[in-house]
Design an enzyme around this catalytic site. Structure first.
Site, PDB file in Angstrom:
ATOM      1  N   TYR A 174       0.865  -1.180   0.000  1.00  0.00           N
ATOM      2  CA  TYR A 174       0.000   0.000   0.000  1.00  0.00           C
ATOM      3  C   TYR A 174       0.900   1.227   0.000  1.00  0.00           C
ATOM      4  CZ  TYR A 174      -2.426  -3.754   2.597  1.00  0.00           C
ATOM      5  OH  TYR A 174      -2.908  -4.951   3.042  1.00  0.00           O
ATOM      6  N   GLU A 231       0.905 -13.809   3.855  1.00  0.00           N
ATOM      7  CA  GLU A 231       1.661 -13.616   2.613  1.00  0.00           C
ATOM      8  C   GLU A 231       3.103 -14.126   2.747  1.00  0.00           C
ATOM      9  OE1 GLU A 231      -0.519 -11.417   3.777  1.00  0.00           O
ATOM     10  OE2 GLU A 231      -1.850 -10.973   2.095  1.00  0.00           O
ATOM     11  N   ASP A 280      -2.137   7.214 -10.747  1.00  0.00           N
ATOM     12  CA  ASP A 280      -2.296   5.825 -10.333  1.00  0.00           C
ATOM     13  C   ASP A 280      -2.190   4.836 -11.493  1.00  0.00           C
ATOM     14  OD1 ASP A 280      -2.930   3.692  -8.512  1.00  0.00           O
ATOM     15  OD2 ASP A 280      -4.005   5.181  -7.320  1.00  0.00           O
TER      16      ASP A 280
HETATM   17  C1  LIG Z   1       2.889  -1.295  -7.066  1.00  0.00           C
HETATM   18  C2  LIG Z   1       1.623  -1.591  -6.326  1.00  0.00           C
HETATM   19  C3  LIG Z   1       1.043  -0.609  -5.544  1.00  0.00           C
HETATM   20  C4  LIG Z   1      -0.122  -0.859  -4.843  1.00  0.00           C
HETATM   21  N1  LIG Z   1      -0.660   0.136  -4.086  1.00  0.00           N
HETATM   22  C5  LIG Z   1      -1.770  -0.120  -3.346  1.00  0.00           C
HETATM   23  C6  LIG Z   1      -2.301   0.875  -2.490  1.00  0.00           C
HETATM   24  O1  LIG Z   1      -1.788   1.988  -2.395  1.00  0.00           O
HETATM   25  N2  LIG Z   1      -3.409   0.580  -1.754  1.00  0.00           N
HETATM   26  C7  LIG Z   1      -4.004  -0.653  -1.810  1.00  0.00           C
HETATM   27  O2  LIG Z   1      -4.985  -0.880  -1.099  1.00  0.00           O
HETATM   28  N3  LIG Z   1      -3.535  -1.613  -2.652  1.00  0.00           N
HETATM   29  C8  LIG Z   1      -2.432  -1.377  -3.402  1.00  0.00           C
HETATM   30  N4  LIG Z   1      -1.927  -2.349  -4.227  1.00  0.00           N
HETATM   31  C9  LIG Z   1      -2.614  -3.643  -4.314  1.00  0.00           C
HETATM   32  C10 LIG Z   1      -2.395  -4.464  -3.087  1.00  0.00           C
HETATM   33  O3  LIG Z   1      -1.018  -4.580  -2.795  1.00  0.00           O
HETATM   34  C11 LIG Z   1      -2.977  -5.874  -3.265  1.00  0.00           C
HETATM   35  O4  LIG Z   1      -4.372  -5.739  -3.416  1.00  0.00           O
HETATM   36  C12 LIG Z   1      -2.678  -6.800  -2.103  1.00  0.00           C
HETATM   37  O5  LIG Z   1      -3.307  -8.033  -2.337  1.00  0.00           O
HETATM   38  C13 LIG Z   1      -3.168  -6.241  -0.806  1.00  0.00           C
HETATM   39  O6  LIG Z   1      -2.901  -7.148   0.243  1.00  0.00           O
HETATM   40  P1  LIG Z   1      -4.073  -7.610   1.207  1.00  0.00           P
HETATM   41  O7  LIG Z   1      -5.018  -8.401   0.352  1.00  0.00           O
HETATM   42  O8  LIG Z   1      -3.389  -8.433   2.231  1.00  0.00           O
HETATM   43  O9  LIG Z   1      -4.713  -6.376   1.747  1.00  0.00           O
HETATM   44  C14 LIG Z   1      -0.746  -2.121  -4.940  1.00  0.00           C
HETATM   45  C15 LIG Z   1      -0.169  -3.107  -5.721  1.00  0.00           C
HETATM   46  C16 LIG Z   1       1.003  -2.859  -6.417  1.00  0.00           C
HETATM   47  C17 LIG Z   1       1.602  -3.950  -7.249  1.00  0.00           C
HETATM   48 MN   LIG Z   2      -3.685 -10.419   2.934  1.00  0.00          MN
END
Ligand SMILES: Cc1cc2nc3c(=O)[nH]c(=O)nc-3n(C[C@H](O)[C@H](O)[C@H](O)COP(=O)(O)O)c2cc1C
Ligand SMILES: [Mn+2]
Length: 502
Positions: A174, A231, A280
């Site tokens: 994030y 993860e 974004d």
């Molecule tokens: C480069 C990159 C930036 C990201 N930025 C965000 C972000 O700012 N906020 C967000 O909620 N997900 C973001 N994501 C997507 C999350 O990392 C992704 O949905 C991940 O599965 C979240 O983990 P969680 O499911 O444990 O919450 C990003 C992914 C990438 C590859």
């Molecule tokens: Mn998760």
């Protein structure tokens, strides 16, 4: 060989493989790096290590994931599908029959047991410990990516939290907008696990942010795992080696021991700030919105720490291959739930949540609609705006062929489903944020039971004539790039085409 153990080992692999360029010239983290990287990514160019970033002593690594080849090197796998198969293998384990199968089964079970993180007492990520006033984000070369961005953003973090209800760990990627020397915003979108941990706290939640990890662990932070799956388990499994953790210095959170940099701190449930705008991965700026504030209590680092970054923007950008890795790695798991799915493709140009093309083994009337609803009910795929369903023999990665099927096989009145449901946090098109229309297009062959007339046969040349022409081709004296005989004109794709369509 195994996937690289940490960021240094990964940089060594990239260098050995001719996949890294070191840049000695001074560059500005404000916009200039973005423009350099954007050109490099779109040309299928190398990873870049900027050794002289204006205003910081720290080097900045970017574009480590920018091509399919580098993504495969990161996993030490011949293809991304091969990575998925390793998971599929475990998911599809059957009770073993006979000795050989039993031994193989035990090896698989061991590979799962070995994927649990391990704790260690001393760690390179804590060679330097900065607390109080010294914990100052100004030491990092944080990029301001696009002209209308609200400020500098940390873009490639692994954010670690624990669910206060059951203590389960979550790691997610994030972005963090720098608000000052010891504060950032935390961009926890509403569908994400990190946000759920935060919402479950009464007062404060402890948060660690790891920067500069081995590539598999960095990837794993972006993987859409179910909430109760750590993860770091996935990372350990895919690395074939547990992730090593050390206790943070100022909070009760374990952090990756091999990280280049770790930010430690807390988030108060009641403290929010205006986050954004930010250029974004949708290709548009996401608007300013309230998000929680992360207050730092410490920064720990390796000596000579390397700062990792990524630029997202109009696709294709570097995150394209992180998304493609997820698409391939999760296919076996998706097939476990919806076995009639043969393959699927999330076009990079669709920013992953806008479009999903899926091929199915169609067995009954309405089967395509069943699969659309399955996609709209499956983890993060539930946010998909448009689902296109094709028959099993259609190559979902060949967008021209998909368009051909949509054109040829769809009666819009009968085969288009418009419904509604949850949409991606970042989608600016729906009237309401988070909620809106969904489009399903059934481009499969239809049967009379679905209200269609008798379906015509597809044109195909007979095998006999194809073989004859193959045999005689040189006699005709016609020179073509490809005489594969599938009736399509194909030129070998450039790097950009390879990224956009595979
Ligand atoms: C480069 C990159 C930036 C990201 N930025 C965000 C972000 O700012 N906020 C967000 O909620 N997900 C973001 N994501 C997507 C999350 O990392 C992704 O949905 C991940 O599965 C979240 O983990 P969680 O499911 O444990 O919450 C990003 C992914 C990438 C590859
Ligand atoms: Mn998760």
């Amino acid at each position: 060989m195994a996937p690289p153990a940490d960021l240094r080992a990964w940089i060594a692999v990239l260098e050995r493989e001719g996949e890294l360029v070191r840049i000695g010239a001074e560059v500005d983290p404000q916009l200039e790096i973005t423009e350099i990287v954007d050109r490099t990514v779109k040309a299928g160019g190398p990873a870049l290590l900027f050794e002289n970033v204006k205003g910081s002593e720290r080097p900045l690594l970017i574009n480590q994931f920018g091509t399919e080849r580098r993504m495969c090197l990161a996993f030490d796998a011949p293809s991304l599908d091969a990575v998925g198969e390793r998971i599929g293998d475990v998911l599809e384990m059957q009770p073993p029959q006979g000795m050989i199968q039993k031994v193989r089964g035990l090896q698989k079970l061991k590979s799962i047991a070995d994927s649990r993180p391990r704790t260690v007492r001393r760690a390179v990520c804590q060679e330097i410990v900065l607390t109080g006033e010294d914990a100052n984000l100004d030491v990092l070369p944080i990029q301001t990516c696009w002209p209308a961005d609200a400020g500098p953003f940390i873009t490639l973090p692994a954010v670690i939290t624990h669910d206060p209800r059951d203590g389960m760990r979550n790691v997610g990627m994030y972005r963090l907008q720098k608000l000052g020397p010891r504060a950032t915003a935390m961009h926890w979108q509403i569908h994400k696990d990190g946000r759920a941990d935060y919402l479950a706290t009464n007062g404060k939640i402890e948060v660690a942010v790891a920067l500069g990890l081995d590539p598999v662990t960095t990837y794993s932070a972006s993987a859409p795992l179910p909430k109760h799956v750590d993860e770091l388990m996935l990372a350990g499994f895919l690395r074939g080696k547990p992730v090593e953790l050390v206790r943070a210095k100022t909070i009760s959170v374990d952090v990756p021991a091999d990280a280049e940099i770790v930010l430690e701190g807390t988030i108060d449930k009641d403290e929010v700030t205006d986050e954004g705008p930010f250029g974004d991965h949708t290709g548009y700026y996401t608007a300013m919105e309230p998000f929680p504030v992360f207050r730092l209590s410490a920064i720990t680092m390796r000596r000579d720490a390397i700062y990792p970054s990524i630029v997202v923007g109009k696709p294709p950008a570097e995150d394209a291959w992180l998304g493609k890795a997820t698409e391939r790695i999760f296919l076996p798991a998706i097939r476990m739930t919806v076995p009639e799915i043969v393959d699927y493709d999330l076009p990079v140009a669709g920013a992953f949540h806008n479009c999903c093309i899926v091929s199915i083994r169609k067995a009954f009337p309405g089967h395509a609609q069943k699969v659309m609803h399955a996609i709209w009910g499956l983890g993060m795929l539930s946010l998909t705006k448009c689902v296109v369903v094709v028959d099993e023999w259609v190559d979902v990665h060949d967008y021209e062929e998909v368009l051909f099927r949509v054109g040829a096989n769809v009666d819009p009145k009968r085969d288009v489903l418009i419904t509604e449901g949850p949409l991606d946090h970042l989608d600016h098109a729906p009237t309401l944020q988070f909620y809106g229309g969904k489009l399903g297009i059934d481009a499969t062959h239809k049967t009379p039971a679905e209200g269609a007339r008798e379906w015509p046969a597809e044109i195909q040349m007979s095998e006999e004539i194809r073989e004859l022409v193959d045999r005689r081709w040189s006699e005709y004296g016609i020179e073509l790039d490809t005489a594969a005989g599938n009736g399509r004109i194909r030129q070998s794709p450039g790097p950009l085409q390879r990224l956009l369509r595979r």
